[in-house]
Motif scaffolding. Structure first.
Motif, short mmCIF file in Angstrom:
data_model
loop_
_atom_site.label_atom_id
_atom_site.label_comp_id
_atom_site.label_asym_id
_atom_site.label_seq_id
_atom_site.Cartn_x
_atom_site.Cartn_y
_atom_site.Cartn_z
N VAL A 112 4.58 -6.35 -10.04
CA VAL A 112 3.95 -5.05 -10.21
C VAL A 112 2.50 -5.00 -9.58
CG1 VAL A 112 4.76 -4.63 -12.55
CG2 VAL A 112 2.70 -5.72 -12.25
N HIS A 113 2.19 -6.17 -9.06
CA HIS A 113 0.94 -6.25 -8.36
C HIS A 113 0.96 -7.41 -7.68
CE1 HIS A 113 -0.74 -9.47 -10.94
NE2 HIS A 113 -0.55 -8.73 -11.84
N GLY A 114 0.26 -7.66 -6.32
CA GLY A 114 0.11 -8.81 -5.61
C GLY A 114 -0.51 -9.95 -6.30
N GLY A 115 -0.44 -11.17 -5.78
CA GLY A 115 -0.97 -12.42 -6.50
C GLY A 115 0.09 -13.72 -6.50
N SER A 116 -0.16 -14.67 -6.78
CA SER A 116 0.59 -15.88 -6.89
C SER A 116 1.46 -16.01 -5.82
CB SER A 116 1.62 -15.70 -8.18
OG SER A 116 0.79 -15.70 -9.29
N GLY A 117 0.80 -15.93 -4.45
CA GLY A 117 1.40 -16.34 -3.22
C GLY A 117 2.07 -14.96 -2.62
N ILE A 118 1.90 -13.76 -3.26
CA ILE A 118 2.58 -12.80 -2.53
C ILE A 118 1.32 -11.57 -2.37
CG2 ILE A 118 4.69 -13.04 -3.25
CD1 ILE A 118 4.24 -10.99 -5.46
N ASN A 119 1.44 -10.75 -1.35
CA ASN A 119 0.40 -9.93 -1.09
C ASN A 119 0.76 -8.28 -1.50
OD1 ASN A 119 2.06 -9.81 1.09
ND2 ASN A 119 0.66 -8.90 2.32
N ILE A 123 1.57 -1.41 -7.23
CA ILE A 123 0.53 -0.80 -7.24
C ILE A 123 -0.10 -0.71 -5.72
CG2 ILE A 123 -1.00 -2.94 -7.64
CD1 ILE A 123 -1.71 0.80 -8.83
N GLU A 124 0.21 -1.76 -5.16
CA GLU A 124 -0.29 -1.73 -3.49
C GLU A 124 0.62 -0.98 -2.88
OE1 GLU A 124 -1.62 -5.80 -5.39
OE2 GLU A 124 0.27 -4.79 -5.27
N TYR A 125 1.92 -0.73 -3.12
CA TYR A 125 2.66 -0.06 -2.51
C TYR A 125 2.31 1.66 -2.57
CZ TYR A 125 6.78 3.18 -1.34
OH TYR A 125 7.53 4.06 -0.89
#
Length: 314
Positions: A112-119, A123-125
């Protein structure tokens, strides 16, 4: 260690930002800054609003000017992944939209949102493909591997209203899941406290623990197969991984759950379509519209992977 300096910035408060506490606003705005540092720079007067010192409970007003000083923070290296926006078109997954809310049927495998090694996340989309939207925030979250209903707020007033409904338990959610084994007919409720534990690799997992938070989930059998049960599930609280942890605790984990499941049982399932996604889906939600007060009931159809898998079960 790698550090970076956030330069001095001036933030002008508009109508979508008002009525927030300054500490909460800064925590959302600067997610890479530790909370302790945010409170320290407020307490020492380095954060100024309209050139004046303020306290953490100061509520933002329209026209306020926030001055944020240079801040040195640890820059964590992320595993950035390239996203092809032509291949992932979440706009096709919109279930409902008006001037206040955007509701989608989130696919499994997308955070659902970036974090934990992914960007990249939902929500970013939408912030990327809708640059003219002044305000877009998640109303709630669902696990990356879970599919189904996800609500975004398009106004701060909508976000506040929806969060109030969540706190007052006015929002009714229904999930469906395929679990291992024949679910007992008399097991209609699990009320066990859940405690979140973080591991060295920054992964988290929920455990049944008396020191945890109150967690309550209701269950209804939809259909029983030879060695699995298709369930309707109604969480009354919204703890992280609540459904997955509760079903696993009673010995009926959800199929293909990599964190709470049973790999040996998964291997025994005849998987004709080679489905390996978590078989958990947020299928419907019932709530009060934040603007007109009308009752909204939204449903999200099952994706083809789940439908095909169910059709092949005996």
């Amino acid at each position: 260690m790698t550090y970076k300096i956030l330069s001095t910035s001036i933030i002008y408060i508009n109508e979508d930002m008002i009525n927030q506490r300054i500490d909460n606003f800064l925590k959302k705005k600067f997610k890479n800054i530790p909370k302790s540092m945010i409170y320290r720079i407020i307490r020492t007067g380095k954060i100024r609003i309209n050139k004046k010192r303020i306290k953490p409970n100061y509520k933002l007003k329209i026209g306020d000017q926030i001055k944020v000083p240079p801040i040195k923070i640890f820059a964590e290296k992320k595993k950035y992944c390239h996203i092809n926006y032509d291949q992932i078109n979440l706009s096709n997954n919109i279930l409902y939209e008006d001037n206040y809310l955007l509701i989608i049927n989130k696919p499994s495998g997308i955070a659902v949102h970036g974090g934990s090694g992914i960007n990249f996340g939902v929500i970013e989309y939408f912030r990327k493909v809708r640059p003219l939207e002044k305000f877009l925030e998640l109303v709630h979250r669902i696990d990356r591997d879970t599919s189904g209903i996800l609500i975004l707020a398009k106004k701060r007033t909508s976000l506040i209203s929806m969060h109030q409904q969540i706190r007052e338990k006015k929002i009714q959610k229904e999930y469906v899941a395929l679990v291992h084994g024949l679910w007992p007919c008399n097991l209609k409720k699990i009320s066990k406290p859940l405690l979140k534990i973080y591991f060295k690799n920054k992964q988290k997992k929920m455990f049944i623990n008396n020191n945890g938070k109150v967690s309550e989930t209701y269950f209804k059998i939809k259909k029983q197969y030879s060695s699995t049960t298709f369930m309707s599930i109604f969480p009354r609280t919204g703890r992280t991984h609540q459904i997955r942890a509760h079903t696993s605790y009673v010995g009926h984990p959800i199929l293909f759950d990599k964190n709470y499941g049973n790999l040996d049982l998964d291997r025994l399932i005849k998987n004709k379509i080679n489905c390996n996604r978590l078989l958990l889906h947020a299928i419907s939600i019932h709530f009060i519209h934040p603007n007109d007060g009308k009752i909204l009931h939204i449903e999200a159809p099952l994706d083809m992977n789940i439908r095909n898998f169910l059709q092949n079960l005996v």
